[in-house]
Design an enzyme around this catalytic site. Structure first.
Site, PDB file in Angstrom:
ATOM      1  N   MET B 118      -1.048 -54.491   8.306  1.00 16.37           N
ATOM      2  CA  MET B 118      -1.233 -55.216   9.561  1.00 16.37           C
ATOM      3  C   MET B 118      -0.309 -54.737  10.683  1.00 16.37           C
ATOM      4  SD  MET B 118      -3.759 -57.077   8.827  1.00 16.37           S
ATOM      5  CE  MET B 118      -3.889 -58.237  10.195  1.00 16.37           C
ATOM      6  N   ILE B 120       0.592 -51.678  13.450  1.00 11.99           N
ATOM      7  CA  ILE B 120       0.050 -50.464  14.064  1.00 11.99           C
ATOM      8  C   ILE B 120       0.940 -49.286  13.672  1.00 11.99           C
ATOM      9  CG2 ILE B 120      -0.275 -49.278  16.279  1.00 11.99           C
ATOM     10  CD1 ILE B 120      -1.083 -52.020  17.439  1.00 11.99           C
ATOM     11  N   HIS B 137     -11.576 -50.908   7.985  1.00  9.15           N
ATOM     12  CA  HIS B 137     -11.644 -51.895   9.072  1.00  9.15           C
ATOM     13  C   HIS B 137     -12.863 -52.776   8.848  1.00  9.15           C
ATOM     14  CE1 HIS B 137     -10.914 -53.518  13.078  1.00  9.15           C
ATOM     15  NE2 HIS B 137     -12.212 -53.447  13.284  1.00  9.15           N
ATOM     16  N   ASP B 173      -8.415 -47.688  15.278  1.00  7.19           N
ATOM     17  CA  ASP B 173      -9.800 -47.857  14.798  1.00  7.19           C
ATOM     18  C   ASP B 173     -10.766 -46.866  15.440  1.00  7.19           C
ATOM     19  OD1 ASP B 173      -8.912 -49.971  13.216  1.00  7.19           O
ATOM     20  OD2 ASP B 173      -9.290 -51.448  14.794  1.00  7.19           O
ATOM     21  N   GLU B 202     -16.094 -53.938   0.850  1.00  7.74           N
ATOM     22  CA  GLU B 202     -14.866 -53.161   1.045  1.00  7.74           C
ATOM     23  C   GLU B 202     -14.392 -52.578  -0.285  1.00  7.74           C
ATOM     24  OE1 GLU B 202     -11.819 -55.417   3.049  1.00  7.74           O
ATOM     25  OE2 GLU B 202     -13.209 -56.123   4.568  1.00  7.74           O
TER      26      GLU B 202
END
Lengths: 215, 215
Positions: B118, B120, B137, B173, B202
Site C-alpha cells: 500500500m 507508492i 491492481h 498503475d 486475483e
C-alpha cells in the site's frame, strides 16, 4: 446470474428465454428512432431482434447523416423507412440536432438509439428525449472514451476490452451504464479481428440493453 | 484460446495443464521477493502455486510494512521468511525503498512482486530491478487507477470490473499489462461480495502472470 458466452463475459444477465409472443399492445411498445452513420450493423441487429420477437418494440425510422452510408441498403432490405439528414447541410450541431428531433417526433419516436452515430449530439437532442437516448461505445467504459476506442484499446496493450450500452448525457461517453460485454484481446489479433469480435457482442447487448431500459 | 471461468473472463489464456514436475534447475528458477501490506492473500496464493508445483519459482522472502499485518501469520504457516520494514521508521519513500532493495538483494531476489503493497514505490526500487517489478491492481486498467479502485468501480455503476497484473513503472498503475480478469458486478453485490469475487480471480491470475513474465 451471468451468461458465459464463448467469446465474452456479459453483464447484467441477458435472459435468453424471452418469449417470442409479445406482452405489449401496439400503444405500449417503445418506438425506437435509430441514428446511424456507417454500415448500420447494430441497426440491423436491433431490427432483427424486433422482427424475431426477441425485443418488443417498433422501429419506425432510421436517420443517417452520410448519403453514402451502407445503412441505407440495410434499411431498404429490412423495410425500415430511412431519412438522410446530411450534417453538411446544417450550420451547427444544434441545427442538425433540431432537424433530427423534428423527424423523430414526426414518427412518434420515444426512444432514441444511437447506433454508430459519428456526430457529437447536443442538449437540443438529449433534452428533447430526457433519459431516453441510448448509445453503444466499443470499449469497457470508463476506459477509452471518445473516438477510435478500439484502436486506443488495441494499442494500449490491455488484454481485455469490450463494449458498453449507456444513456447519453452531454459529456461524451459518460452516462449511466446499462450493459457491458468484455472480450479478450488475443496475441494473434489485428485491429480488424478485434473489431469483428466486438461487433458480435455489440449485436447481442444492444437489443438486450434496450429491453432493459425501455421494457 | 480463452478460459471461461464461472465468474470471470481471463486473458490471456492460463494453461491449466502446467505439469507439476519442474523443468528448471534451482539456479534457473525465478526468486520472488513479495511485498505485502495487508492480509497477504495474494502472497499466499503465489506461495501455494509454488509449493504445488504450478509455478516454477522460489519465494525466499516476504517484506511487510505494517507490524500488525496478518501476512506475518500466513508467512509463518507457509514457512516463508518475513521481514518487517516499517515505513514509519524511514524519513522518505526513497529511504524505505533503499532498505527494501537491500533486503531483497540479501535474499538474491530477481523478481519483485507487489501483492497488496500500500505504499507508492519510487525509482529507487523500480530501477534496482529493471522490468522485474510486478503489481496487481483490482480494476480493469486503465479504468480506476489509484486507491480504492474497487469502491470507485462499484460506485461508478459499471457492470463489469476486474483485476490487472502489470509491470511497475514510476507512474502509478500504468505499466505494461500482463494479464487481466473481468468479473461482473451484480445487482445484489455489496462492496464486500464484489471484493470477494475479485480476490478469487486475483489469486488465479497473479501466479499465472508471474509464470508468463518470469517463465
Amino acid at each position: 446470474m451471468t451468461i458465459w458466452d464463448q467469446h465474452a463475459l456479459i453483464s447484467p444477465v441477458i435472459d435468453s428465454e424471452i418469449p417470442s409472443s409479445s406482452s405489449k399492445t401496439t400503444n405500449d411498445r417503445p418506438r425506437l428512432g435509430i441514428m446511424a452513420s456507417g454500415s448500420g450493423s447494430n441497426f440491423e441487429a436491433i431490427v432483427q431482434a424486433v422482427q424475431s420477437g426477441q425485443l418488443d418494440a417498433e422501429v419506425p425510422i432510421v436517420i443517417y447523416n452520410n448519403p453514402q452510408a451502407a445503412v441505407v441498403d440495410r434499411a431498404a432490405r429490412l423495410g425500415i423507412p430511412a431519412v438522410c439528414l446530411n450534417h453538411r447541410d446544417y450550420a451547427s450541431r444544434e441545427a442538425l440536432d433540431g432537424a433530427i428531433v423534428a423527424v423523430l417526433r414526426d414518427h412518434n419516436v420515444n426512444w432514441v438509439i444511437m447506433a454508430g452515430w459519428m456526430r457529437i449530439v447536443t442538449p437540443v437532442l438529449i433534452n428533447a428525449f430526457p433519459e431516453h437516448v441510448l448509445n453503444i461505445h466499443p470499449s469497457l467504459l470508463p476506459s477509452f472514451k471518445g473516438g477510435r476506442a478500439i484502436e486506443q484499446a488495441f494499442q494500449s496493450g490491455v488484454k481485455i476490452t469490450g463494449c458498453t450500452v449507456h444513456y447519453v448525457v452531454p459529456e461524451v461517453d459518460s452516462g449511466k451504464i446499462i450493459m457491458q460485454a468484455a472480450v479478450p484481446i488475443l496475441e494473434t489479433d489485428t485491429l480488424e479481428t478485434l473489431q469483428a469480435r466486438l461487433q458480435v457482442q455489440e449485436h447481442k447487448i444492444y437489443p438486450a440493453a434496450i429491453a432493459i431500459a425501455a421494457g
